[in-house]
Write a protein that holds these residues in place. Structure first.
Motif, mmCIF file in Angstrom:
data_model
loop_
_atom_site.group_PDB
_atom_site.id
_atom_site.type_symbol
_atom_site.label_atom_id
_atom_site.label_comp_id
_atom_site.label_asym_id
_atom_site.label_seq_id
_atom_site.Cartn_x
_atom_site.Cartn_y
_atom_site.Cartn_z
ATOM 1 N N LEU A 101 107.433 28.711 -66.375
ATOM 2 C CA LEU A 101 106.340 28.831 -67.319
ATOM 3 C C LEU A 101 106.551 30.055 -68.198
ATOM 4 C CD1 LEU A 101 103.865 27.154 -67.938
ATOM 5 C CD2 LEU A 101 102.556 28.609 -66.391
ATOM 6 N N ASP A 102 106.454 29.843 -69.500
ATOM 7 C CA ASP A 102 106.589 30.920 -70.484
ATOM 8 C C ASP A 102 105.381 30.810 -71.412
ATOM 9 O OD1 ASP A 102 107.391 32.885 -72.220
ATOM 10 O OD2 ASP A 102 109.042 31.745 -73.091
ATOM 11 N N GLY A 103 104.344 31.575 -71.104
ATOM 12 C CA GLY A 103 103.088 31.411 -71.835
ATOM 13 C C GLY A 103 102.452 30.102 -71.411
ATOM 14 N N ARG A 104 102.257 29.214 -72.389
ATOM 15 C CA ARG A 104 101.651 27.916 -72.081
ATOM 16 C C ARG A 104 102.673 26.789 -72.018
ATOM 17 N NH1 ARG A 104 96.402 26.950 -75.562
ATOM 18 N NH2 ARG A 104 97.895 25.464 -76.388
ATOM 19 N N ALA A 105 103.935 27.115 -72.223
ATOM 20 C CA ALA A 105 104.984 26.086 -72.246
ATOM 21 C C ALA A 105 106.019 26.355 -71.166
ATOM 22 C CB ALA A 105 105.666 26.074 -73.607
ATOM 23 N N TYR A 106 106.620 25.299 -70.694
ATOM 24 C CA TYR A 106 107.728 25.432 -69.754
ATOM 25 C C TYR A 106 109.027 25.608 -70.521
ATOM 26 C CZ TYR A 106 105.040 23.931 -65.673
ATOM 27 O OH TYR A 106 104.142 23.848 -64.642
ATOM 28 N N ARG A 107 109.912 26.391 -69.934
ATOM 29 C CA ARG A 107 111.287 26.495 -70.421
ATOM 30 C C ARG A 107 112.161 25.823 -69.374
ATOM 31 N NH1 ARG A 107 112.738 28.946 -74.703
ATOM 32 N NH2 ARG A 107 111.198 30.147 -75.830
ATOM 33 N N TYR A 108 112.993 24.895 -69.828
ATOM 34 C CA TYR A 108 113.834 24.090 -68.942
ATOM 35 C C TYR A 108 115.282 24.560 -69.004
ATOM 36 C CZ TYR A 108 109.904 20.836 -68.700
ATOM 37 O OH TYR A 108 108.677 20.264 -68.476
ATOM 38 N N ARG A 109 115.928 24.505 -67.825
ATOM 39 C CA ARG A 109 117.331 24.916 -67.717
ATOM 40 C C ARG A 109 118.045 23.948 -66.760
ATOM 41 N NH1 ARG A 109 120.168 29.858 -67.921
ATOM 42 N NH2 ARG A 109 118.272 31.046 -68.262
ATOM 43 N N PRO A 110 119.274 23.539 -67.105
ATOM 44 C CA PRO A 110 120.017 22.650 -66.190
ATOM 45 C C PRO A 110 120.317 23.339 -64.860
ATOM 46 C CG PRO A 110 121.034 22.675 -68.368
ATOM 47 C CD PRO A 110 120.000 23.775 -68.349
ATOM 48 N N VAL A 111 120.262 22.565 -63.787
ATOM 49 C CA VAL A 111 120.584 23.055 -62.451
ATOM 50 C C VAL A 111 122.103 23.105 -62.271
ATOM 51 C CG1 VAL A 111 120.445 22.464 -59.995
ATOM 52 C CG2 VAL A 111 118.429 22.253 -61.455
ATOM 53 N N ALA A 112 122.794 22.125 -62.849
ATOM 54 C CA ALA A 112 124.245 22.018 -62.718
ATOM 55 C C ALA A 112 124.879 22.018 -64.108
ATOM 56 C CB ALA A 112 124.610 20.728 -61.983
ATOM 57 N N SER A 113 126.124 22.427 -64.157
ATOM 58 C CA SER A 113 126.857 22.406 -65.423
ATOM 59 C C SER A 113 127.264 20.978 -65.776
ATOM 60 C CB SER A 113 128.117 23.275 -65.316
ATOM 61 O OG SER A 113 129.049 22.642 -64.445
ATOM 62 N N ARG A 114 127.658 20.777 -66.995
ATOM 63 C CA ARG A 114 128.161 19.474 -67.435
ATOM 64 C C ARG A 114 129.349 19.050 -66.570
ATOM 65 N NH1 ARG A 114 127.905 17.358 -72.707
ATOM 66 N NH2 ARG A 114 127.324 19.416 -73.444
ATOM 67 N N GLN A 115 130.202 20.006 -66.221
ATOM 68 C CA GLN A 115 131.390 19.703 -65.423
ATOM 69 C C GLN A 115 131.002 19.290 -64.003
ATOM 70 O OE1 GLN A 115 130.962 22.476 -67.324
ATOM 71 N NE2 GLN A 115 132.325 21.910 -69.000
ATOM 72 N N GLU A 116 130.004 19.963 -63.425
ATOM 73 C CA GLU A 116 129.542 19.589 -62.084
ATOM 74 C C GLU A 116 128.922 18.198 -62.100
ATOM 75 O OE1 GLU A 116 128.384 23.900 -60.161
ATOM 76 O OE2 GLU A 116 127.096 23.083 -61.731
ATOM 77 N N TYR A 117 128.170 17.887 -63.138
ATOM 78 C CA TYR A 117 127.584 16.551 -63.279
ATOM 79 C C TYR A 117 128.687 15.506 -63.380
ATOM 80 C CZ TYR A 117 125.417 12.522 -65.513
ATOM 81 O OH TYR A 117 125.033 11.247 -65.821
ATOM 82 N N SER A 118 129.684 15.758 -64.227
ATOM 83 C CA SER A 118 130.789 14.806 -64.398
ATOM 84 C C SER A 118 131.562 14.623 -63.097
ATOM 85 C CB SER A 118 131.737 15.285 -65.501
ATOM 86 O OG SER A 118 131.064 15.310 -66.736
ATOM 87 N N ALA A 119 131.785 15.712 -62.378
ATOM 88 C CA ALA A 119 132.504 15.626 -61.101
ATOM 89 C C ALA A 119 131.734 14.771 -60.101
ATOM 90 C CB ALA A 119 132.752 17.025 -60.536
ATOM 91 N N GLU A 120 130.421 14.902 -60.082
ATOM 92 C CA GLU A 120 129.610 14.087 -59.175
ATOM 93 C C GLU A 120 129.691 12.607 -59.550
ATOM 94 O OE1 GLU A 120 127.317 12.786 -56.112
ATOM 95 O OE2 GLU A 120 128.235 14.750 -56.342
ATOM 96 N N LEU A 121 129.690 12.297 -60.842
ATOM 97 C CA LEU A 121 129.851 10.901 -61.268
ATOM 98 C C LEU A 121 131.220 10.360 -60.857
ATOM 99 C CD1 LEU A 121 128.293 10.833 -64.859
ATOM 100 C CD2 LEU A 121 127.295 9.977 -62.716
ATOM 101 N N MET A 122 132.252 11.200 -60.994
ATOM 102 C CA MET A 122 133.588 10.788 -60.575
ATOM 103 C C MET A 122 133.622 10.538 -59.068
ATOM 104 S SD MET A 122 135.670 13.426 -63.042
ATOM 105 C CE MET A 122 137.278 13.175 -62.337
ATOM 106 N N ARG A 123 132.962 11.397 -58.307
ATOM 107 C CA ARG A 123 132.896 11.228 -56.856
ATOM 108 C C ARG A 123 132.228 9.903 -56.495
ATOM 109 N NH1 ARG A 123 135.648 12.880 -52.810
ATOM 110 N NH2 ARG A 123 135.592 10.685 -52.383
ATOM 111 N N GLN A 124 131.126 9.593 -57.174
ATOM 112 C CA GLN A 124 130.421 8.340 -56.918
ATOM 113 C C GLN A 124 131.298 7.137 -57.259
ATOM 114 O OE1 GLN A 124 126.637 8.196 -58.861
ATOM 115 N NE2 GLN A 124 125.883 9.985 -57.792
ATOM 116 N N ALA A 125 131.998 7.219 -58.394
ATOM 117 C CA ALA A 125 132.878 6.115 -58.780
ATOM 118 C C ALA A 125 133.978 5.925 -57.748
ATOM 119 C CB ALA A 125 133.471 6.377 -60.165
#
Length: 127
Positions: free
Chosen positions: A59-83
């Motif tokens: 929360l930043d004032g009245r709005a939320y600020r969003y941030r990725p939990v994982a990097s693009r590379q970590e996301y891609s690696a997880e998709l590769m693992r699933q495949a």
């Protein structure tokens, strides 16, 4: 984990590129360069990504600020693992994948494997 939908991917692309937390308004303003979207649509997508565990929010004032939990590379690696896991024959699939790699990519994999082997040897020698 499953792949991201079209709008989810567009939102994540922005957040990964910015490398800093962003509000719904900031994401919306950037997305509007390519498509006509409502504020509530982007807010719902960000909330869904947060609920799925892909984003943290603060929360930043009245709005939320969003941030990725994982990097693009970590996301891609997880998709590769699933495949790989869904292929039915991990070894054969991996060999086909490696056969499609460029020389630079093969060299990078070799370096990574050597590094992992060195680390495993060091860890096995520790008391």
């Amino acid at each position: 984990m499953r792949g991201l939908g079209d709008l989810e991917a567009a939102v994540m692309d922005r957040l990964w590129a910015w490398e800093q937390p962003a509000t719904v308004r900031e994401v919306l303003d950037d997305l509007r360069r390519d498509r006509d979207l409502a504020y509530t649509t982007v807010m719902t997508v960000l909330d869904n990504l947060h609920r799925k565990g892909w984003l943290t929010r603060e929360l930043d004032g009245r709005a939320y600020r969003y941030r990725p939990v994982a990097s693009r590379q970590e996301y891609s690696a997880e998709l590769m693992r699933q495949a790989l896991d869904s292929s039915g024959d991990n070894t054969s699939t991996l060999l086909h994948f490696v056969g499609e790699m460029t020389t630079d990519e093969v060299d990078a994999v070799r370096r990574a494997l050597r590094s992992l082997q060195r680390r495993a040897r060091r860890e096995s020698q520790q008391p």
